[in-house]
Design an enzyme around this catalytic site. Structure first.
Site, PDB file in Angstrom:
ATOM      1  CG  ASN A 188      -1.309   1.047  -1.788  1.00 25.20           C
ATOM      2  OD1 ASN A 188      -1.062  -0.144  -1.862  1.00 25.20           O
ATOM      3  ND2 ASN A 188      -2.208   1.635  -2.559  1.00 25.20           N
ATOM      4  CD  GLU A 189      -1.309   0.324  -6.330  1.00 22.75           C
ATOM      5  OE1 GLU A 189      -2.035   1.183  -6.874  1.00 22.75           O
ATOM      6  OE2 GLU A 189      -1.565  -0.883  -6.363  1.00 22.75           O
ATOM      7  CB  CYS A 237      -6.679   2.808  -3.378  1.00 23.79           C
ATOM      8  SG  CYS A 237      -5.724   2.449  -4.857  1.00 23.79           S
ATOM      9  CD  GLU A 262      -8.005  -1.396  -1.101  1.00 22.35           C
ATOM     10  OE1 GLU A 262      -8.106  -0.161  -1.158  1.00 22.35           O
ATOM     11  OE2 GLU A 262      -7.341  -2.062  -1.921  1.00 22.35           O
TER      12      GLU A 262
END
Length: 846
Positions: free
Chosen positions: A397-398, A265, A74
């Site tokens: 994602n999350e 994120c 990331e």
């Protein structure tokens, strides 16, 4: 990857605020703390401990896929621009903007002399590269690179390029220099720009080594400049627009089975509008792969979730190419139009959803399609006519809104399965290892028979030692697990040991856990948004953390199949929770009153209504502003974090703590501690934490936290209201009451087993790989029965050191030591050193 928004649960400033635990309970919204035994090493001369390890080669355990271990990339901690992406010039296209970062301007990282100004008009280089620099004759512009400056090494070549345009009939002569404060770093170069926009190149050869270089472009005539670039010629695999060699080599040395990219994120946060030819593009938008391919000068610049800009010079084509170069499976992550990482927003736009689904189908075609297809042709035009063989793709994602996410996930999955049935579509379970969001997400995934679910968690070393059996009870017929992000909360060797112990459980459950990657991968020392990290670097140097060495050892020695084995354990402690009490706040002002501690026998251990001051309490310097006001104990600094004050005896056990708490101002609620040994070893009840959105009991061991019980019901602590709190400690059982009603309870009886092992087989070499982790300060004398005839010698690799040891640029005390172990047989005794990871590769002969 979770957000870094400040929380009373944060272990340290700018560290991940995730708090996970083994039990999720009830309701509430305040903060109290309990004490726990520290992970501090016992005496160094501790006697060896006796264990047994029995291997059963007659039976087969689960197969281990080549892709079990991989890496997660990331763009955080300057991992891309200023990191793996080898470009040396920062803000090379003058696209930085205050809309992205309050400190940014289009001339961030640039110094100008004479007349030079940034222009945004119809004369721009192209629609996506909107700014350029207009320079008059006799003027110059100088770039300072990343961190301390542009790094060069003596004798190495660096390729310069610039796009320029001039209306001068005679052209615009450009003088290019590379210098530091001591003088010239390479002979000056010259090019002459003529006519409309065109690319000009030159090459520097460094005459000496420096980490503080500056690149200057000086013009002898009016000229427009854009995309000023300086690349080392010696990139990984020698690729143009390529990767910084030392970083890429360290990643390749892991022999990863997959590369998950580009996040994290940054994938699914921010606006979802993206680029539009007519109106330009939103500066804050989700990561969209089509922005990142094609000629580098035509790629958009985007505001990164982590507070800086990303140039997209490292784009999807480069990610696919890098995965191929290191022999790894590419695993892209696409936005789901439901934000995670603390944003918790849903984009309800059917047309936009349809577009994103189509973009994902186009991505698969870009990776796998023939050169006769639209997107396959674009891949071929970039230099790769053969497909990249994409087999796995993750959506989202999350996300903290599991139902909203899953409704959209199903749209992606249905479209992908209809057109590309051989591509595995991966879902996720939110940002935590447990809790109501986790449970709901898993229910939805199981009910829909999803192929694979991505789990993320960042926990204390204690949690990893306690949860080795996590996947033993997972449904063997349910969705498989992708452990896409995990790490303990530091880069000390003790943290790496706890992760190694946990990895033995991942391998033992290789039929359930199909993919796993430590996170994050990279961190530049002068730009850290998150720690710990696997590989650290500055402008010139890079080094693997202790965690890296553990990951590398496991990834290079996974084997093909688990061989069943059993080992004796370490006796568990049954000692009761002991410790003093404490009060704390996080970005909040609060008042506490009528504190009493009563033993189980009814004897009063402490009583304080603060009528006589605060003499019973111990304050730490710099932790808030505590004083008695109007008969209460008040912490008045609403910006201070972790303001813990303590009272009482660290030897207390089996007691009840009562306290009245009132929030006066600020972002969160209360934190009341118990079982306090010291500021790094305790429990606390955190009511109204995480921005006054959650409540939990957290256990802190050696400064690292894990969640013991909690709620995610959105209950908030009200300002000005008095709350009555009670904590009852009995042995290792804790029960909590809020305003006279039971809030929750837990028993802290999980065993933090320090001796863990797993055995696998390498069919190609015919070797058993015996992997033993001894995460204690006593050596482990172990009687080993391999259950078959073996050679009399074995290859031995050991990581050993002080649990507080940290690898740095100047010293790497945690490094593998290789040797030969002689005189072994089917049965033999070996002593595994204290604080060690040991791999034995033993050739079978029977």
């Amino acid at each position: 990857m979770p957000t870094t928004a400040p929380s009373s649960a944060s272990a340290a400033p700018r560290s991940r605020p995730r708090r996970r635990g083994r039990l999720t309970l009830l309701t509430g919204a305040l903060t109290l703390a309990l004490a726990v035994p520290a992970l501090a090493a016992p005496p160094a001369a501790a006697d060896p401990t006796d264990y047994t390890l029995n291997v059963d080669p007659a039976h087969q355990g689960p197969a281990i896929d080549d892709t079990l271990y991989g890496v997660f990339f990331e763009d955080i901690n300057r991992a891309a621009d200023g990191g793996l992406y080898a470009e040396q010039v920062q803000n090379r296209s003058f696209e930085y903007d205050r809309a992205d970062n309050a400190s940014y301007t289009p001339l961030t990282s640039w110094d100008t002399t004479g007349s030079a100004k940034v222009v945004n008009d119809d004369g721009r280089l192209n629609a996506r590269n909107r700014n350029y620099l207009s320079v008059d004759g006799g003027s110059s512009v100088t770039n300072s690179g990343y961190g301390t400056g542009i790094a060069v090494r003596k004798g190495e070549r660096y390729d310069f390029s610039v796009w320029a345009r001039t209306g001068e009939a005679a052209g615009a002569p450009l003088t290019l220099t590379l210098r530091d404060s001591s003088g010239e770093l390479a002979a000056a170069r010259r090019v002459t720009a003529r006519g409309g926009w065109a690319k000009y190149t030159a090459t520097f050869t460094a005459s000496r080594t420096s980490a503080t270089g500056r690149l200057t472009v000086a013009s002898g005539a009016p000229v427009a400049l854009d995309m000023i670039s300086l690349f080392p010629r010696d990139t990984y695999k020698g690729r143009a627009n390529g990767m910084r060699k030392d970083l890429a080599e360290k990643i390749a040395a892991l022999d990863p089975g997959f590369v998950r990219f580009p996040g994290g994120c940054l994938v699914n946060t921010g606006s979802h509008e993206g680029y539009d030819e007519a109106s330009g593009y939103q500066r804050r938008r989700s990561y969209q792969w089509k922005d990142t391919i094609g000629p580098v000068e035509e790629r958009a610049t985007n505001a990164n979730f982590w507070g800086y800009n990303q140039s997209y010079g490292l784009g999807y084509y480069e990610y696919f190419q890098f995965a191929e170069d290191i022999g790894a499976m590419p695993l892209p992550v696409v936005p789901a139009l439901v934000t995670g990482c603390g944003e918790n927003k849903v984009t309800d736009d059917p047309a936009l959803l349809k577009r994103h689904v189509q973009d994902t189908l186009d991505l698969i075609e870009f990776a796998n399609g023939p050169v006769t297809s639209e997107w396959g042709r674009k891949r071929a035009a970039m230099g790769h006519p053969k497909p990249f063989h994409l087999t796995h793709l993750e959506v989202g994602n999350e996300e903290n809104l599991p139902d909203a996410f899953f409704a959209r996930f199903k749209e992606f999955r249905a479209a992908i399965e209809a057109k590309y049935p051989d591509v595995t579509v991966i879902s996720n379970s939110g940002p935590d290892d447990s809790g109501t969001i986790f449970d709901r997400a898993w229910q939805l995934n199981r009910d829909a028979k999803v192929d694979m679910v991505d789990e993320h968690y960042y926990n204390s070393p204690q949690w990893f030692l306690e949860n080795n059996e996590r996947y033993d009870s997972y449904d063997r017929n349910g969705p498989k697990v992708f452990l896409g992000e995990y790490a303990s909360q530091d880069n000390r060797f003790g943290n790496a040991l706890s992760e190694a112990a946990y990895m033995t459980g991942l391998e033992r459950n290789a039929d359930v856990v199909k993919l796993a990657s430590y996170a994050p991968l990279l961190a530049r020392t002068d730009s850290v948004q998150w720690r710990p990290d696997m590989i650290w670097f500055d402008g010139q140097r890079s080094w693997g953390s202790a965690n890296y060495e553990v990951q590398k050892l496991f990834m290079n020695n996974a084997g093909d199949r688990v061989v069943p084995s059993t080992a004796s354990g370490t006796p568990a402690t049954t000692a009761p929770i002991t410790g003093a009490i404490g009060l704390s706040t996080w970005a909040t002002s609060a008042a506490y009153d009528d504190v009493t501690v009563t033993g189980a026998d009814g004897k009063t251990l402490l009583s304080d209504d603060f009528s006589n001051g605060d003499g019973k309490w111990t304050k730490a310097a710099g932790r808030g502003t505590w004083q008695v006001e109007d008969g209460a104990y008040v912490q008045s600094d609403a910006a201070a974090e972790n303001t813990l004050v303590t009272a009482g005896d660290p030897g207390w056990q089996n007691y009840d703590l009562h306290v009245k708490a009132t929030k006066k101002s600020g972002k969160e609620g209360f934190m009341v501690a118990f079982g306090v040994k010291d500021t790094g070893n305790h429990y606390w009840w955190n009511l109204g934490g995480w921005g006054n959105t959650r409540s939990a009991v957290e256990k802190t061991t050696g400064g690292a936290k894990q969640t013991m019980a909690g709620t995610e019901d959105g209950t908030k602590i009200e300002t000005g209201r008095s709350y009555d709190l009670k904590v009852q400690v009995r042995g290792r059982q804790v029960t909590l009451y809020l305003d006279g009603k039971k809030w929750g309870s837990f028993t802290d009886d999980a065993k933090a087993e320090p001796f863990r092992q797993v055995v696998t087989e390498d069919k190609k070499t015919g070797e058993l790989i015996v992997k033993v982790v001894n995460a204690q300060d006593a050596a482990a004398r172990t009687r080993i029965d391999l259950g078959t005839k073996v050679a009399s010698t074995a290859r031995l690799t050991t990581l050993q050191g002080d649990p507080d040891a940290v690898n740095t640029a100047d010293a790497q005390p945690i490094a593998p030591r290789q040797s030969t172990l002689r005189g072994i047989g089917r049965q033999f005794t070996h002593t595994f050193p204290a604080h060690s990871v040991t791999f034995l590769r033993i050739k079978k002969t029977g």
